[in-house]
Write a protein that holds these residues in place. Sequence first.
Motif, mmCIF file in Angstrom:
data_model
loop_
_atom_site.group_PDB
_atom_site.id
_atom_site.type_symbol
_atom_site.label_atom_id
_atom_site.label_comp_id
_atom_site.label_asym_id
_atom_site.label_seq_id
_atom_site.Cartn_x
_atom_site.Cartn_y
_atom_site.Cartn_z
ATOM 1 N N TYR A 153 0.847 -1.205 0.000
ATOM 2 C CA TYR A 153 0.000 0.000 0.000
ATOM 3 C C TYR A 153 0.882 1.255 0.000
ATOM 4 O O TYR A 153 0.688 2.179 -0.802
ATOM 5 N N VAL A 154 1.845 1.268 0.922
ATOM 6 C CA VAL A 154 2.717 2.443 1.053
ATOM 7 C C VAL A 154 3.485 2.670 -0.255
ATOM 8 O O VAL A 154 3.566 3.785 -0.767
ATOM 9 N N HIS A 155 4.005 1.574 -0.801
ATOM 10 C CA HIS A 155 4.761 1.667 -2.049
ATOM 11 C C HIS A 155 3.898 2.222 -3.189
ATOM 12 O O HIS A 155 4.333 3.080 -3.953
ATOM 13 N N SER A 156 2.656 1.748 -3.303
ATOM 14 C CA SER A 156 1.802 2.158 -4.427
ATOM 15 C C SER A 156 1.142 3.511 -4.220
ATOM 16 O O SER A 156 0.919 4.245 -5.188
ATOM 17 N N ASP A 162 9.057 10.154 -0.076
ATOM 18 C CA ASP A 162 10.292 9.898 0.680
ATOM 19 C C ASP A 162 10.055 8.834 1.741
ATOM 20 O O ASP A 162 10.860 7.924 1.943
ATOM 21 N N CYS A 163 8.924 9.010 2.431
ATOM 22 C CA CYS A 163 8.557 8.053 3.488
ATOM 23 C C CYS A 163 8.418 6.661 2.883
ATOM 24 O O CYS A 163 8.905 5.672 3.425
ATOM 25 N N ALA A 164 7.741 6.600 1.745
ATOM 26 C CA ALA A 164 7.490 5.319 1.098
ATOM 27 C C ALA A 164 8.812 4.644 0.731
ATOM 28 O O ALA A 164 8.980 3.434 0.912
ATOM 29 N N GLU A 165 9.742 5.440 0.252
ATOM 30 C CA GLU A 165 11.033 4.875 -0.144
ATOM 31 C C GLU A 165 11.800 4.324 1.056
ATOM 32 O O GLU A 165 12.348 3.226 1.012
ATOM 33 N N PHE A 167 10.526 3.346 3.850
ATOM 34 C CA PHE A 167 9.826 2.176 4.377
ATOM 35 C C PHE A 167 10.122 0.941 3.521
ATOM 36 O O PHE A 167 10.356 -0.156 4.039
ATOM 37 N N GLN A 168 10.174 1.155 2.224
ATOM 38 C CA GLN A 168 10.482 0.089 1.285
ATOM 39 C C GLN A 168 11.876 -0.481 1.578
ATOM 40 O O GLN A 168 12.084 -1.694 1.566
ATOM 41 N N THR A 169 12.832 0.400 1.847
ATOM 42 C CA THR A 169 14.196 -0.056 2.148
ATOM 43 C C THR A 169 14.205 -0.938 3.394
ATOM 44 O O THR A 169 14.813 -2.014 3.411
ATOM 45 N N MET A 170 13.494 -0.490 4.442
ATOM 46 C CA MET A 170 13.472 -1.289 5.677
ATOM 47 C C MET A 170 12.801 -2.641 5.427
ATOM 48 O O MET A 170 13.240 -3.662 5.959
ATOM 49 N N ALA A 171 11.738 -2.623 4.626
ATOM 50 C CA ALA A 171 11.016 -3.872 4.355
ATOM 51 C C ALA A 171 11.903 -4.836 3.570
ATOM 52 O O ALA A 171 11.967 -6.037 3.871
ATOM 53 N N ARG A 194 12.502 3.357 14.479
ATOM 54 C CA ARG A 194 13.592 3.846 13.615
ATOM 55 C C ARG A 194 13.182 5.122 12.904
ATOM 56 O O ARG A 194 13.972 6.051 12.767
ATOM 57 N N VAL A 195 11.927 5.137 12.425
ATOM 58 C CA VAL A 195 11.433 6.354 11.765
ATOM 59 C C VAL A 195 11.390 7.494 12.788
ATOM 60 O O VAL A 195 11.852 8.609 12.510
ATOM 61 N N ASN A 196 10.882 7.215 13.985
ATOM 62 C CA ASN A 196 10.852 8.268 15.022
ATOM 63 C C ASN A 196 12.246 8.850 15.235
ATOM 64 O O ASN A 196 12.424 10.063 15.347
ATOM 65 N N ASN A 197 13.210 7.965 15.281
ATOM 66 C CA ASN A 197 14.583 8.387 15.516
ATOM 67 C C ASN A 197 15.099 9.272 14.372
ATOM 68 O O ASN A 197 15.704 10.308 14.597
ATOM 69 N N ARG A 198 14.773 8.847 13.157
ATOM 70 C CA ARG A 198 15.245 9.572 11.984
ATOM 71 C C ARG A 198 14.596 10.950 11.863
ATOM 72 O O ARG A 198 15.233 11.905 11.454
ATOM 73 N N VAL A 199 13.321 11.058 12.209
ATOM 74 C CA VAL A 199 12.617 12.312 11.951
ATOM 75 C C VAL A 199 12.515 13.214 13.180
ATOM 76 O O VAL A 199 11.944 14.295 13.107
ATOM 77 N N ALA A 200 13.080 12.771 14.311
ATOM 78 C CA ALA A 200 13.043 13.613 15.513
ATOM 79 C C ALA A 200 13.677 14.956 15.198
ATOM 80 O O ALA A 200 14.745 15.018 14.586
ATOM 81 N N GLY A 201 12.991 16.023 15.564
ATOM 82 C CA GLY A 201 13.526 17.365 15.328
ATOM 83 C C GLY A 201 13.214 17.929 13.953
ATOM 84 O O GLY A 201 13.480 19.105 13.685
#
Length: 258
Positions: A153-156, A162-165, A167-171, A194-201
Motif C-alpha cells: 500500500y505504502v509503495h503504491s 520519501d517516506c514510502a522509499e 519504508f520500502q528499504t526497511m522492508a 527507527r522512523v521516530n529516531n530519523r525524523v526527531a527534530g
Amino acid sequence: NTEEPWRPFNRSRIYMADLESAMHYSLRVELAAHTLIRGEELSSLRKYISVLTKFFPGRLVVMNLLKSVNTRLQNHTGNEMSYETFREWLDNEDQSLDTALPEGERWVGCQGSVPHLRRYPCGIWTLFHVLTVQAKNTGGTDPQEVLSAMRNYVHSFFGCRDCAEHFQTMATESLSEVNTFSAAVLWLWSRHNRVNNRVAGALSEDPNFPKIQWPSPEMCPGCHSLKENGEHRWVQDQVLPFLLAHFSSSSILTDYLE
Ligand code: FAD
C-alpha cells in the motif's frame, strides 16, 4: 478545517475515530489521486482491502462495507479499474443503510497542534499496528500478510514518497525474516521507532508530540532496562505484551464517533 474544536483525549489510548478517519483518508483522498488503478497498484489495493476485511476490529456497519468492497474487488476480473468505480463501491449509495464507511476526518488521538501536523500519517501507523495485533489474536495464517499489505500500500499509494522509499528499504532489508505473528508486531514497532529516531527534530514533528523511542518509561516501565555499559536496552518480553494490550480491539476507545 482549522476551526474544529480540540477534542480532549488520553495520550496513552487509541481511538476508533482515528482508525476510521485514516481509512476514509486513504480510500477517499489518497487513492483518488490515481484515476486509473492498474497492475501492481490494483494488487496492492486488493491486499489492503483484504487485510482490512479480515483483521480490522471495526463497527458492524464498517465491516459490512469492507466485506462488500472486498468481494467486488476480488471478483473484478481484469488488470485495471477506474477510481470512480471503486469510489461507487465505497459510497455504496444503492445498498442498505447498515453498510458504510463514515465520511470525513475526525482526528482524536492523532490531532495535531496545527492542521498540517499528525493526522493521517499518525492514523495509518496506528491502523497497521492494530492490524498486526489483530492478525495475531484472531489466528491469521500468514505472519507476513499484514506487513506485506502495508508495504505494498505504502509503495503504491502513500502520498509522502520519501517516506514510502524509506519504508520500502526497511522492508526489503528484513521483512522476509518475520516468521511469527509476534515477530510481525515487534517488527512494525521497531521500524516505527527507527522512523521516530530519523525524523526527531524535523519540521514534520509536532512540538506538542515529540518523537520519542516509544513506549516511554512512563507508559511501560518494564519495557526499558540498561545494559552493563549503561546503554539503553528494550526488554522485548515486556514490549510484546504491552503492544498486544495497547493495540488490542478491546482497548480501542469509541469516543467522538458519529
Ligand atoms: P507517529 O509517528 O505518526 O505515531 C502515531 C502514534 O503511534 C504516536 O502518537 C504513538 O502513540 C504511537 N507510536 C509511536 N511510536 C510507536 C512505535 N514505535 N510503535 C507503536 N506505536 C508507536 N515522516 C518523515 O518526516 N520522514 C519519513 O521518512 C517518514 N516515513 C514514514 C513512513 C511511514 C510508513 C509512515 C506511515 C509515516 C512516515 N512519516 C515520515 C510520518 C511520521 O512517521 C509521522 O507519522 C508523522 O510525523 C506524525 O507523527 P506523530 O507525532 O503523529 O506520531
